[in-house]
Every structure is written in structure tokens, then in C-alpha cells.
Design a protein around this motif. Structure first.
Motif, PDB file in Angstrom:
ATOM      1  N   LEU A  69       0.822  -1.210   0.000  1.00  0.00           N
ATOM      2  CA  LEU A  69       0.000   0.000   0.000  1.00  0.00           C
ATOM      3  C   LEU A  69       0.858   1.262   0.000  1.00  0.00           C
ATOM      4  O   LEU A  69       0.596   2.214  -0.754  1.00  0.00           O
ATOM      5  CB  LEU A  69      -0.916  -0.005   1.227  1.00  0.00           C
ATOM      6  N   LEU A  70       1.890   1.276   0.833  1.00  0.00           N
ATOM      7  CA  LEU A  70       2.730   2.474   0.930  1.00  0.00           C
ATOM      8  C   LEU A  70       3.617   2.637  -0.299  1.00  0.00           C
ATOM      9  O   LEU A  70       3.926   3.765  -0.694  1.00  0.00           O
ATOM     10  CB  LEU A  70       3.566   2.404   2.200  1.00  0.00           C
ATOM     11  N   ASN A  71       3.991   1.525  -0.916  1.00  0.00           N
ATOM     12  CA  ASN A  71       4.745   1.620  -2.169  1.00  0.00           C
ATOM     13  C   ASN A  71       3.881   2.251  -3.255  1.00  0.00           C
ATOM     14  O   ASN A  71       4.342   3.106  -4.028  1.00  0.00           O
ATOM     15  CB  ASN A  71       5.204   0.223  -2.594  1.00  0.00           C
ATOM     16  N   ASN A  72       2.606   1.869  -3.292  1.00  0.00           N
ATOM     17  CA  ASN A  72       1.681   2.480  -4.251  1.00  0.00           C
ATOM     18  C   ASN A  72       1.460   3.954  -3.926  1.00  0.00           C
ATOM     19  O   ASN A  72       1.303   4.779  -4.834  1.00  0.00           O
ATOM     20  CB  ASN A  72       0.340   1.737  -4.241  1.00  0.00           C
ATOM     21  N   ALA A  73       1.441   4.285  -2.645  1.00  0.00           N
ATOM     22  CA  ALA A  73       1.284   5.691  -2.252  1.00  0.00           C
ATOM     23  C   ALA A  73       2.440   6.531  -2.776  1.00  0.00           C
ATOM     24  O   ALA A  73       2.245   7.632  -3.304  1.00  0.00           O
ATOM     25  CB  ALA A  73       1.195   5.796  -0.731  1.00  0.00           C
ATOM     26  N   VAL A  74       3.660   6.016  -2.640  1.00  0.00           N
ATOM     27  CA  VAL A  74       4.841   6.745  -3.119  1.00  0.00           C
ATOM     28  C   VAL A  74       4.812   6.860  -4.640  1.00  0.00           C
ATOM     29  O   VAL A  74       5.167   7.913  -5.202  1.00  0.00           O
ATOM     30  CB  VAL A  74       6.130   6.059  -2.636  1.00  0.00           C
ATOM     31  N   ARG A  75       4.391   5.807  -5.309  1.00  0.00           N
ATOM     32  CA  ARG A  75       4.305   5.865  -6.778  1.00  0.00           C
ATOM     33  C   ARG A  75       3.257   6.872  -7.228  1.00  0.00           C
ATOM     34  O   ARG A  75       3.433   7.564  -8.237  1.00  0.00           O
ATOM     35  CB  ARG A  75       3.958   4.480  -7.331  1.00  0.00           C
ATOM     36  N   THR A  76       2.148   6.946  -6.488  1.00  0.00           N
ATOM     37  CA  THR A  76       1.084   7.876  -6.845  1.00  0.00           C
ATOM     38  C   THR A  76       1.528   9.322  -6.705  1.00  0.00           C
ATOM     39  O   THR A  76       1.208  10.169  -7.538  1.00  0.00           O
ATOM     40  CB  THR A  76      -0.157   7.626  -5.959  1.00  0.00           C
ATOM     41  N   ASN A  77       2.276   9.585  -5.630  1.00  0.00           N
ATOM     42  CA  ASN A  77       2.754  10.949  -5.395  1.00  0.00           C
ATOM     43  C   ASN A  77       4.183  10.892  -4.865  1.00  0.00           C
ATOM     44  O   ASN A  77       4.409  10.900  -3.651  1.00  0.00           O
ATOM     45  CB  ASN A  77       1.836  11.662  -4.392  1.00  0.00           C
ATOM     46  N   PRO A  78       5.171  10.816  -5.758  1.00  0.00           N
ATOM     47  CA  PRO A  78       6.570  10.681  -5.327  1.00  0.00           C
ATOM     48  C   PRO A  78       7.073  11.822  -4.452  1.00  0.00           C
ATOM     49  O   PRO A  78       8.072  11.663  -3.751  1.00  0.00           O
ATOM     50  CB  PRO A  78       7.337  10.647  -6.657  1.00  0.00           C
TER      51      PRO A  78
END
Length: 310
Positions: A69-78
């Protein structure tokens, strides 16, 4: 004359076309800007939702889901530094220390004026053996805010790893100025004082630490250290009492039992000491000191062989 009129009409037409074209381009640019403006809040909102869900998963102990989930969060908004910090923690708990260090380091670079991030990066670096890099992070945090005990404690721990005990002790004392009841720092100070041959100071620090616990809640490590310090100031009965209490505060430990046996013997209780040595041998039959100590106790006058060998 007609030619001049034609030229004037053409000039006006060109000017009108230019104005229209400029207007179209401006409108197109405005739409693009509007699209970007709309996309950014959506990405931010998605990132924050994913971050919240990731943190909740981490709190449940589901580090795998938290990392996803947090990896996707970083990808969504680096650009979201909080998401990077949270992902670093999830990776760390998962045991993926190398990836965690990379992520927290990126957060530290992006938010260079946030001292807690510098400290956490330094703690992770120190744990992985990057001592000099940890010192650099501690220095950065201290430069931002000298009142953060965690920054001084981090640097003290790093200098301790560098086998510079006096320098480490100085930083730990600075840490205690701002966080006077921090248990790990108090314990580190007491250990260094004992290692430096200052058992009285060690005892004073350990007693300050133990005062913060209720009866029966004292940590094994602190009681163990108290016992060693008592032994160093020739108070074997007190040493035995502290070491005996330490045996009840954690898993059985052969080294601790050997120290207890020595204190019991020094306090004039060879039978109890021999029994304690046998307990140590049950845990570690190859402990280097146990058999020698047991043989010495058996040979002592007044020691009952029958009691020892039961």
C-alpha cells in the motif's frame, strides 16, 4: 490607393487572426493547466488514502500489505515525504533493511530541515553498520535543533560503536539534558561508566533508571548491571541479590548465572553458588567458566559434596 486599402485590410485580418490564435493557444494552455491542477489534488488524495491504509496494516502487523500500500502511495505521489517515511518503517519492520535505508535516505534528502527524519535515517544507518553516515545524520539533526535528545543519543551510540567511549559518554550526557528519563540512554551511560571503571557512577545512574520502574518490572539488563557494579565495589551480598532478581526478569542465561554464582561465593554461600553453576551448565554444558568455577567451589572447606552433586 486601392492597393493601400487592400494592404490595410490584410494587416487588420492578420492582426485579428493573430489575436484569435493567441486566444486559442491561451485557452488550450489554460485547459492543460486546469487538467494538471485537477490531477494533483486527486493524486494527493489517493496517496493519503493509501498511506492511511498502509499505516493501519502496519499497526495490525501485516507488513507485507503495508509495504504494498505504501509503495503504491509513493508511486502515486513521489513528492509525498510522509509516504516515504512510512514506507521506510514498513520495510524496516518487514526486515528489508537495505530498501528501508534507501527510502528513509530519500526522505531525508527531500526534507533536509526535518530533524526527526535525519535521526531516524541515522538510526537505520547505524543498525546496518554505516557508522560514519549515522554520525553525519546526527550532526545534521543537531544543527537543526540542538535540544533533541535523540540526535545526541544517536551520535553517542555511533561514537560508542567507533570505540570512543569518552566521546560517546559526553554525547549521552547531552541527550540526558533534554531527555532525562530516556531508558536506553540511561542504560548506555551506566554501561559505559562500568566499562570505564567507574562503578559508583554506574550505580548512581542505574538506581536513577530503576526508580522509574515498579517492583518486579525492572529490566533484566539493568539489574544485571547493578549486580556487576555492586561486585566491583566489594558488596557481594548486594551483588547476589541484584543478580538473583535479574534471573527472574528474563530467559535463563548462563553468563548471568555464572556472575550470580561468583557473587554468592564471594558472599560466603558456596553451596548456593555451586547449585547456580549447575543451573548454568544445564543451559550451556560447554560454558568456559562453569566447570572451573564448580571445581573451585567443590574444593572449598565446608562445602557439602552431597549437596553439590544432588
Amino acid at each position: 490607393m486601392k492597393s493601400d486599402l487592400d494592404c490595410e485590410r490584410m494587416t487588420r485580418t492578420d492582426l485579428t487572426l493573430s489575436i484569435i490564435l493567441a486566444s486559442v493557444l491561451a485557452t488550450a494552455g489554460g485547459c492543460a493547466s486546469l487538467r494538471k491542477y485537477k490531477e494533483a489534488p486527486e493524486a494527493l488524495a489517493t496517496c493519503r488514502t493509501l498511506s492511511r491504509e498502509g499505516v493501519a496494516a502496519m499497526e495490525r502487523g501485516d507488513c507485507g500489505a503495508a509495504c504494498d500500500l505504501l509503495n503504491n502511495a509513493v508511486r502515486t505521489n513521489p513528492a509525498d515525504v510522509d509516504a516515504r517515511r512510512q514506507l521506510a518503517e514498513a520495510l524496516w519492520r518487514q526486515g528489508n533493511h537495505a530498501a528501508a535505508v534507501n527510502m528513509i535516505e530519500s526522505a531525508a534528502r527531500m526534507d533536509a530541515e526535518h530533524a526527526p527524519t535525519q535521526i531516524r535515517a541515522g538510526e537505520m544507518l547505524l543498525h546496518t553498520g554505516a557508522v560514519d553516515e549515522a554520525i553525519a545524520r546526527a550532526d545534521a539533526a543537531i544543527a537543526i535543533d540542538r535540544s533533541l535528545g535523540g540526535a545526541w543519543a544517536l551520535r553517542g551510540a555511533a561514537y560508542r560503536r567507533h570505540s570512543q567511549p569518552e566521546r560517546a559518554l559526553a554525547d549521552f550526557h547531552q541527550a540526558l539534558r533534554y531527555s532525562p528519563h530516556d531508558v536506553p540512554t540511561l542504560l548506555a551511560v551506566a554501561e559505559l561508566q562500568y566499562q570505564l571503571g567507574r562503578p559508583q557512577r554506574c550505580l548512581a545512574t542505574v538506581h536513577h533508571l530503576l526508580d522509574s520502574y515498579g517492583p518486579g518490572d525492572e529490566p533484566q539488563r539493568a539489574l544485571w548491571l547493578e549486580g556487576l557494579a555492586y561486585a566491583a565495589v566489594d558488596r557481594p551480598a548486594d551483588a547476589a541479590a541484584s543478580l538473583y532478581a535479574a534471573t527472574a526478569r528474563g530467559p535463563a542465561n548462563a553468563d548471568l548465572l555464572v556472575q550470580l554464582a561468583k557473587a554468592e561465593a564471594a558472599a560466603g554461600k558456596p553451596v548456593a553458588a555451586a547449585s547456580t553453576v549447575r543451573r548454568a551448565l544445564e543451559i550451556d554444558a560447554n560454558h568456559p567458566e562453569c566447570r572451573l568455577l564448580l571445581a573451585e567451589l567443590v574444593d572449598r572447606p565446608g562445602t557439602s559434596d552431597g549437596v553439590i552433586r544432588r
